[in-house]
Scaffold this active site. Structure first.
Site, PDB file in Angstrom:
ATOM      1  N   GLN A   1       0.859  -1.196   0.000  1.00  0.00           N
ATOM      2  CA  GLN A   1       0.000   0.000   0.000  1.00  0.00           C
ATOM      3  C   GLN A   1       0.897   1.249   0.000  1.00  0.00           C
ATOM      4  O   GLN A   1       0.407   2.358  -0.166  1.00  0.00           O
ATOM      5  CB  GLN A   1      -0.883   0.031   1.244  1.00  0.00           C
TER       6      GLN A   1
ATOM      7  N   GLY B   1       2.614  -4.308   9.011  1.00  0.00           N
ATOM      8  CA  GLY B   1       2.646  -2.848   9.169  1.00  0.00           C
ATOM      9  C   GLY B   1       1.457  -2.112   8.609  1.00  0.00           C
ATOM     10  O   GLY B   1       1.608  -1.018   8.063  1.00  0.00           O
ATOM     11  N   THR B   2       0.264  -2.698   8.737  1.00  0.00           N
ATOM     12  CA  THR B   2      -0.924  -1.985   8.270  1.00  0.00           C
ATOM     13  C   THR B   2      -2.034  -2.099   9.312  1.00  0.00           C
ATOM     14  O   THR B   2      -2.178  -3.100   9.994  1.00  0.00           O
ATOM     15  CB  THR B   2      -1.376  -2.505   6.884  1.00  0.00           C
TER      16      THR B   2
ATOM     17  N   CYS C   1      -0.310  11.263 -16.571  1.00  0.00           N
ATOM     18  CA  CYS C   1      -0.832  12.347 -17.400  1.00  0.00           C
ATOM     19  C   CYS C   1      -2.342  12.160 -17.597  1.00  0.00           C
ATOM     20  O   CYS C   1      -2.802  11.104 -18.041  1.00  0.00           O
ATOM     21  CB  CYS C   1      -0.135  12.341 -18.765  1.00  0.00           C
TER      22      CYS C   1
ATOM     23  N   HIS D   1      -1.444   1.236  -4.346  1.00  0.00           N
ATOM     24  CA  HIS D   1      -1.880   2.625  -4.131  1.00  0.00           C
ATOM     25  C   HIS D   1      -1.044   3.624  -4.919  1.00  0.00           C
ATOM     26  O   HIS D   1      -1.074   4.813  -4.645  1.00  0.00           O
ATOM     27  CB  HIS D   1      -1.841   2.978  -2.638  1.00  0.00           C
TER      28      HIS D   1
HETATM   29  N1  APR Z   1       6.735  -1.866  12.910  1.00  0.00           N
HETATM   30  C1  APR Z   1       5.591  -2.518  12.559  1.00  0.00           C
HETATM   31  N2  APR Z   1       4.373  -1.922  12.494  1.00  0.00           N
HETATM   32  C2  APR Z   1       4.325  -0.605  12.785  1.00  0.00           C
HETATM   33  C3  APR Z   1       5.463   0.146  13.152  1.00  0.00           C
HETATM   34  C4  APR Z   1       6.709  -0.549  13.210  1.00  0.00           C
HETATM   35  N3  APR Z   1       7.849   0.078  13.546  1.00  0.00           N
HETATM   36  N4  APR Z   1       5.074   1.426  13.394  1.00  0.00           N
HETATM   37  C5  APR Z   1       3.742   1.469  13.181  1.00  0.00           C
HETATM   38  N5  APR Z   1       3.286   0.249  12.822  1.00  0.00           N
HETATM   39  C6  APR Z   1       1.914  -0.150  12.483  1.00  0.00           C
HETATM   40  C7  APR Z   1       0.854   0.572  13.291  1.00  0.00           C
HETATM   41  O1  APR Z   1       0.588  -0.142  14.500  1.00  0.00           O
HETATM   42  C8  APR Z   1      -0.336   0.522  12.336  1.00  0.00           C
HETATM   43  O2  APR Z   1      -1.076  -0.686  12.524  1.00  0.00           O
HETATM   44  O3  APR Z   1       1.690   0.210  11.145  1.00  0.00           O
HETATM   45  C9  APR Z   1       0.312   0.501  10.955  1.00  0.00           C
HETATM   46  C10 APR Z   1       0.193   1.824  10.221  1.00  0.00           C
HETATM   47  O4  APR Z   1      -1.165   2.050   9.970  1.00  0.00           O
HETATM   48  P1  APR Z   1      -1.590   3.289   9.055  1.00  0.00           P
HETATM   49  O5  APR Z   1      -0.869   4.507   9.487  1.00  0.00           O
HETATM   50  O6  APR Z   1      -3.086   3.282   9.001  1.00  0.00           O
HETATM   51  O7  APR Z   1      -0.998   2.915   7.603  1.00  0.00           O
HETATM   52  P2  APR Z   1      -1.587   1.904   6.538  1.00  0.00           P
HETATM   53  O8  APR Z   1      -2.298   0.774   7.210  1.00  0.00           O
HETATM   54  O9  APR Z   1      -0.491   1.581   5.600  1.00  0.00           O
HETATM   55  O10 APR Z   1      -2.684   2.807   5.770  1.00  0.00           O
HETATM   56  C11 APR Z   1      -3.335   2.217   4.666  1.00  0.00           C
HETATM   57  O11 APR Z   1      -4.426   4.310   4.226  1.00  0.00           O
HETATM   58  O12 APR Z   1      -4.312   6.584   4.111  1.00  0.00           O
HETATM   59  C12 APR Z   1      -4.312   5.442   3.369  1.00  0.00           C
HETATM   60  O13 APR Z   1      -3.364   5.193   1.240  1.00  0.00           O
HETATM   61  C13 APR Z   1      -3.028   5.303   2.590  1.00  0.00           C
HETATM   62  O14 APR Z   1      -1.855   3.267   2.020  1.00  0.00           O
HETATM   63  C14 APR Z   1      -2.440   3.994   3.092  1.00  0.00           C
HETATM   64  C15 APR Z   1      -3.656   3.279   3.660  1.00  0.00           C
END
Ligand code: APR
Length: 232
Positions: free
Chosen positions: A88, A173-174, A114, A106
């Site tokens: 993502q 990490g999401t 373009c 994403h």
């Molecule tokens: N190691 C592992 N996980 C981590 C770390 C780390 N050092 N630091 C943070 N995290 C985790 C958090 O606990 C959280 O669950 O990473 C996750 C980040 O979540 P978000 O900030 O919501 O990011 P993401 O899930 O990638 O967002 C998805 O949302 O805004 C849109 O397009 C954007 O691609 C993005 C999508």
């Protein structure tokens, strides 16, 4: 086949802010202003500035892949079965680490799209309303090659095929806030795959995984990869 979904958390220890953690990107900007087609139509300058700042962070050269990105590249090279990373993230840290089997669902910060000819080109400098499309030469028709909210993520057919045929799905990490990515674990599980979450803390859909291991990505991801490679 192993399918690995990554989110902002895997790049956090490389120095890139996540979206929803304390100090995250969505604390300082409203999604509707900088990550929707409406926001771009209303104020393109604000959107260009938001992505120019994030692009400069990457091109400045101080942001490097961390041990988690490197471990996934090692897994792809050494594990003897196919590995697909669906990210993502719009940074290029998986590429810098050596991952090749990689889909940016994403979009990508270092590409421009373009709106006149539809072509996607490599793009490393700032972008604005005067930028010229490298493919068709038109001025003022470029936008960041980023999938905004209300837009369809990329490669969804390929991703769905992978989710329904993989033996193992791993989410790294999401936060499980944003669909369709947040539904991938359930899709893989319903097709018979084992599912594993590697995250700093349980995500919103943690209960949908067979297993979860929690801690910083630079610790839990290399440990998991080492375990997979030992089992080969
Ligand atoms: N190691 C592992 N996980 C981590 C770390 C780390 N050092 N630091 C943070 N995290 C985790 C958090 O606990 C959280 O669950 O990473 C996750 C980040 O979540 P978000 O900030 O919501 O990011 P993401 O899930 O990638 O967002 C998805 O949302 O805004 C849109 O397009 C954007 O691609 C993005 C999508």
């Amino acid at each position: 086949m192993i399918v690995i979904l990554t989110g902002a958390g895997i790049s956090r220890e490389s120095g890139i802010a996540t979206f929803r953690d304390a100090g995250g990107l969505w604390e300082n900007e409203r999604i509707e202003d900088v990550a929707t087609p409406g926001g771009f139509a209303r104020n393109p300058g604000k959107v260009f500035a938001f992505y120019n700042a994030r692009r400069r962070e990457i091109t400045a050269g101080s942001i490097k892949p961390n041990a988690a990105h490197l471990a996934l590249a090692r897994l792809e090279q050494a594990c003897g079965e196919s590995v697909l990373v669906v990210t993502q993230n719009v940074d290029n840290l998986h590429e810098q680490a050596g991952s090749r089997s990689l889909l940016h669902m994403h979009g990508e910060l270092l590409k421009a799209r373009c709106t006149a000819c539809g072509k996607v080109s490599a793009w490393e400098e700032d972008m604005d309303e005067k930028s010229l499309c490298p493919a068709c030469g038109k001025i003022g028709k470029l936008r960041p090659h980023i999938v905004w909210f209300e837009e369809m993520p990329l490669y969804m057919d390929t991703i769905d095929e992978a989710l329904t045929t993989c033996r193992l799905f791993v989410s790294i990490g999401t936060s499980g806030n944003v669909y369709p990515a947040a539904g991938f674990a359930a899709r893989a599980r319903s097709s018979g795959a084992q599912t594993l979450e590697l995250n700093l803390e349980p995500s919103l859909n943690a209960s949908g995984f067979h297993e979860g291991r929690y801690g910083p990505a630079t610790q839990v991801v290399p440990a998991w990869v080492a375990e997979i490679l030992e089992k080969r």
